[in-house]
Write a protein that holds these residues in place. Sequence first.
Motif, PDB file in Angstrom:
ATOM      1  N   LYS A   1      -7.202   4.514   4.236  1.00  0.00           N
ATOM      2  CA  LYS A   1      -6.683   3.107   3.734  1.00  0.00           C
ATOM      3  C   LYS A   1      -5.189   3.208   4.753  1.00  0.00           C
ATOM      4  N   LEU A   2      -4.645   4.116   4.989  1.00  0.00           N
ATOM      5  CA  LEU A   2      -3.306   4.148   5.741  1.00  0.00           C
ATOM      6  C   LEU A   2      -3.489   5.120   6.892  1.00  0.00           C
TER       7      LEU A   2
ATOM      8  N   VAL B   1       4.828  -1.018   3.679  1.00  0.00           N
ATOM      9  CA  VAL B   1       3.550  -1.073   4.355  1.00  0.00           C
ATOM     10  C   VAL B   1       2.388  -1.912   3.427  1.00  0.00           C
TER      11      VAL B   1
ATOM     12  N   LEU C   1       0.908  -1.122  -0.075  1.00  0.00           N
ATOM     13  CA  LEU C   1       0.056  -0.043   0.151  1.00  0.00           C
ATOM     14  C   LEU C   1       0.959   1.200  -0.129  1.00  0.00           C
ATOM     15  N   LEU C   2       2.046   1.372   0.890  1.00  0.00           N
ATOM     16  CA  LEU C   2       2.953   2.394   1.070  1.00  0.00           C
ATOM     17  C   LEU C   2       4.297   1.701   0.670  1.00  0.00           C
TER      18      LEU C   2
ATOM     19  N   THR D   1      -7.909  -2.927  11.037  1.00  0.00           N
ATOM     20  CA  THR D   1      -6.910  -3.741  10.158  1.00  0.00           C
ATOM     21  C   THR D   1      -7.440  -5.019   9.656  1.00  0.00           C
TER      22      THR D   1
ATOM     23  N   VAL E   1      -5.043   9.019   3.490  1.00  0.00           N
ATOM     24  CA  VAL E   1      -4.196   8.786   4.524  1.00  0.00           C
ATOM     25  C   VAL E   1      -4.762   9.506   5.527  1.00  0.00           C
TER      26      VAL E   1
ATOM     27  N   PHE F   1       2.377   5.392  -3.039  1.00  0.00           N
ATOM     28  CA  PHE F   1       1.112   5.122  -2.315  1.00  0.00           C
ATOM     29  C   PHE F   1      -0.031   4.448  -3.361  1.00  0.00           C
TER      30      PHE F   1
ATOM     31  N   ALA G   1      -4.409  -0.112   6.958  1.00  0.00           N
ATOM     32  CA  ALA G   1      -2.960  -0.204   7.198  1.00  0.00           C
ATOM     33  C   ALA G   1      -2.798   0.949   8.396  1.00  0.00           C
TER      34      ALA G   1
END
Length: 616
Positions: A189-190, A46, A19-20, A216, A107, A86, A222
């Motif tokens: 999402k993060l 991540v 994801l990252l 999560t 984010v 990302f 994440a």
Amino acid sequence: MTTTESTPAGRSTDRERPLLEIRDLEITFTTSSGPVQGVREASLEVYPGETVAIVGESGSGKSTTAMAIAHLLADNGSITRGHILFEGRDITHLSEKEIRVLRGDQVGLVPQDPMSNLNPMWKVGSQIRETLLANGVAKGAEAKARTVQLLEEAGLADASRRAGQYPHEFSGGMKQRALIAMGLAARPKLLVADEPTSALDVTVQQQILDHLDTLTEELGVAVLLITHDLGLAAERAQHLVVMYKGRVVESGPAIELLQNPQHPYTKRLIAAAPSLASRRLVSATARAEVRERAQEQALAHDTASTGAAQPDRDAVIEVQDLTKEFPIRGKLPWQSTPFTAVDHVSFEIERGTTTAIVGESGSGKSTVAQMVLKLLPPTSGRVLFEGRDVTSFAGQELKTLRRRVQPIFQNPYGTLDPMYSIYRTIEEPMLIHGIGDARSREAKVRDLLDKVALPSAMMRRYPNELSGGQRQRIAIARALALDPEVVICDEAVSALDVLVQAQVLELLNDLQAELGLSYLFITHDLAVVRQIADNTLVMEKGKVVEQGTTDQVFHAPQQDYTKRLLAAIPGGSIPLAGAETIDVHAPQVAADDERPEGPGPEDEGPLDPFASAGHV
């Protein structure tokens, strides 16, 4: 870089991409002394639904890396090399419009400092609703209901009423919970969580982290967790990244890395981590000798001032039946109801000893400390300093009390004047009390900086150029500048990484043994209490529910509430490699000097305390 990589659950698979992804990231800050690299060639990944923790000491680049992801670097900071991806898209250099789209539903951020990240003019609920509206999550009545739900999820009791209050009506931990609610509002999402639970007690910390785990698992959110708490990292993260001086020095599966570290710096971090198995840092014999010496000195002072021997007093601070009520506003301006924050609390602090007060956020710990310092008037009850009621102190008598009883407050961001250099910050108490000349004060400042593990070149800098942990060490140095007899430590080490925390706790104990200092230690970290305190009080909802020696409270707790606090310690059941055998005081990897490599302020010649050198 040392790695202990494998493919644990949640890491890379043939069909799943990160994801990252951060590749060879370099972040440079422009200062009056030249460019300074805050992050160097850092790389990490991540994956969806995964929690990755970045650990390292203050100034290691943890928070700087986190802020770069959300495009929230300071004005003088910029990404000079590398990439941040990302969902496969390079977000290293985005326009302002693209950044606004990224934040919120893509984010989310939980910042480190709850005191300066909430608007004091807006009600807490209004600030959370604004986040919901800005991200198109909810509006109107739905937004109000969702706000209450988010505050409840973040562990805030009586959430519907609290949503209508202002930040100044919240404790530090309650403010942090409100920030966590805002960070989760749009279900990003993060979630980048920068020390999200550093201001929280262990039971609420457990509740927050359980909620993050649920996200999560159920939603695939994440979490990039920035923390100096190795127990928390061991318990909650699947993957661990260790940073030192801006570099990633080791990474791998969390438990495997903590039980089998390869890099010397990681080993030192683990060795310094406090645990419930820790022992009191000063022996009982040494403390008894200190108390006896302090009592003899007090007796000699009393005899000299009155001409007659006074009875021995073992307690330097006596708190008798202390109560504090605050008015809580009602729906109408003239309506209010009393709220009892401290309810008939009594205890004593013996000379040369440490008394700790522990309990959940909002239990009344800090309110007790403020009344002991005569910063809040009690509704009823008394605080005695050497047998005299401090409520009667005024003028020179009060000024003397301020010198002899010094505070170290919880929030290093709000307690340092941003317009004062570090030198002027530490020197100011000596100037106010007319201590020494310019040369002796400068020598004292240098000595204090050395004691709290900061380089003397730090004197020329300003608070905005320091990390949170560095700022707290400056606050500790300032409190010690007047050689006080009693120090009130309100979460004094909660912002410090484990290495510096160990150094500061040892410093406080050394000063206690040398000078007969007495401490009132307010904290939610029970592992720290185990190391520093002789006696412990447990507070719940304004009342003392249990008190005794620290050994008694920890080994044979009587109240269910105390047992819950002890059971909620993160990582308490996870053995860390060599935590009892590694020598923390062995030769270090340059950890005591946090100056980044490259150009920095000169540390020679006479010091002008009002110079702006180093001010960004």
